[in-house]
Design an enzyme around this catalytic site. Structure first.
Site, mmCIF file in Angstrom:
data_model
loop_
_atom_site.group_PDB
_atom_site.id
_atom_site.type_symbol
_atom_site.label_atom_id
_atom_site.label_comp_id
_atom_site.label_asym_id
_atom_site.label_seq_id
_atom_site.Cartn_x
_atom_site.Cartn_y
_atom_site.Cartn_z
ATOM 1 N N SER A 1 9.738 -6.304 1.908
ATOM 2 C CA SER A 1 9.020 -5.750 0.761
ATOM 3 C C SER A 1 9.920 -5.415 -0.417
ATOM 4 O O SER A 1 9.430 -5.118 -1.501
ATOM 5 C CB SER A 1 8.239 -4.499 1.174
ATOM 6 O OG SER A 1 9.102 -3.402 1.344
ATOM 7 N N LYS B 1 11.559 2.141 -0.682
ATOM 8 C CA LYS B 1 10.670 1.713 -1.760
ATOM 9 C C LYS B 1 11.193 2.240 -3.088
ATOM 10 O O LYS B 1 12.052 3.130 -3.134
ATOM 11 C CB LYS B 1 9.246 2.253 -1.537
ATOM 12 C CG LYS B 1 8.521 1.702 -0.322
ATOM 13 C CD LYS B 1 8.154 0.240 -0.476
ATOM 14 C CE LYS B 1 7.330 -0.260 0.694
ATOM 15 N NZ LYS B 1 8.115 -0.318 1.954
#
Length: 207
Positions: A129, A167
């Protein structure tokens, strides 16, 4: 390395000869006699300068503990002085969150200009991701432990389910957004989030 004086060169050669012929280094007194120095403090001064240049290593608790260093020894000493070993802690996902494992698996050497405090650790990344930020599956992220972050920082965050993830962090009205760097993936929206650290670097093995 600066050039040796003739006296320092003579000291090095005498130490080398004594070790070769006798199997152990000379005493300070013997060095002084061999190179024409009557003062032991002067000999100590020369030895200190040779040690600073990385040519010898001494043990101040022992009278004859003078070791000549090879180029490899000097490189190793310089390497040891310029790195800090940081803990590699568990694994963290860059896809779906996984439970953070805080057991130290090993220690990894990093340059001391990167590790400016003892609050730095490494985590292995699992998932894709964050690929658009250059963080790939199997990479190790270098993390500085801190509990605050600015919008846009890449962080290791603990979610409301006590799971850790890498993230990009954004604080928005009434919620936090943990944004992946992969256009095919959706952000994680949370009311509460705990920052475990800011990612300050990435280490990758090329196979």
């Amino acid at each position: 390395m600066s050039k040796l004086s003739s006296r320092q060169q003579a000291i090095i050669e005498f130490i080398r000869k004594e070790v070769r012929d006798k199997g152990y280094p000379p005493s300070v007194r013997e060095i002084g006699e061999a190179v024409g120095l009557a003062s032991s403090s002067t000999v100590h001064g020369h030895l200190a300068r040779l040690e600073k240049k990385g040519l010898i290593r001494r043990d101040p608790t022992k009278p004859r503990a003078i070791e000549l260093l090879s180029d490899e020894d000097r490189f190793q000493d310089n390497f040891e002085d310029s790195v800090v070993r940081v803990p590699v802690i568990g694994k963290v996902t860059a896809g779906q969150p996984i439970t953070a494992i805080e057991d130290v698996e090993e220690y990894f050497p990093l340059p001391d200009n990167i590790v400016t405090s003892d609050k730095v650790y490494m985590l292995r990344v699992s998932g894709n991701s964050m690929i658009d930020a250059g963080i790939l599956d199997g990479d190790y992220v270098i993390v500085r432990q801190q509990h605050v972050a600015n919008n846009g920082d890449i962080v290791v965050a603990m979610t409301e389910e006590d799971e850790a993830t890498v993230k990009r962090f954004f604080k928005e009205k009434n919620h936090f957004r943990l944004q992946p760097e992969n256009a095919t993936m959706e952000p994680i929206i949370l009311e509460h989030v705990t920052i475990l650290g800011k990612v300050i670097g990435v280490y990758r093995l090329i196979h």
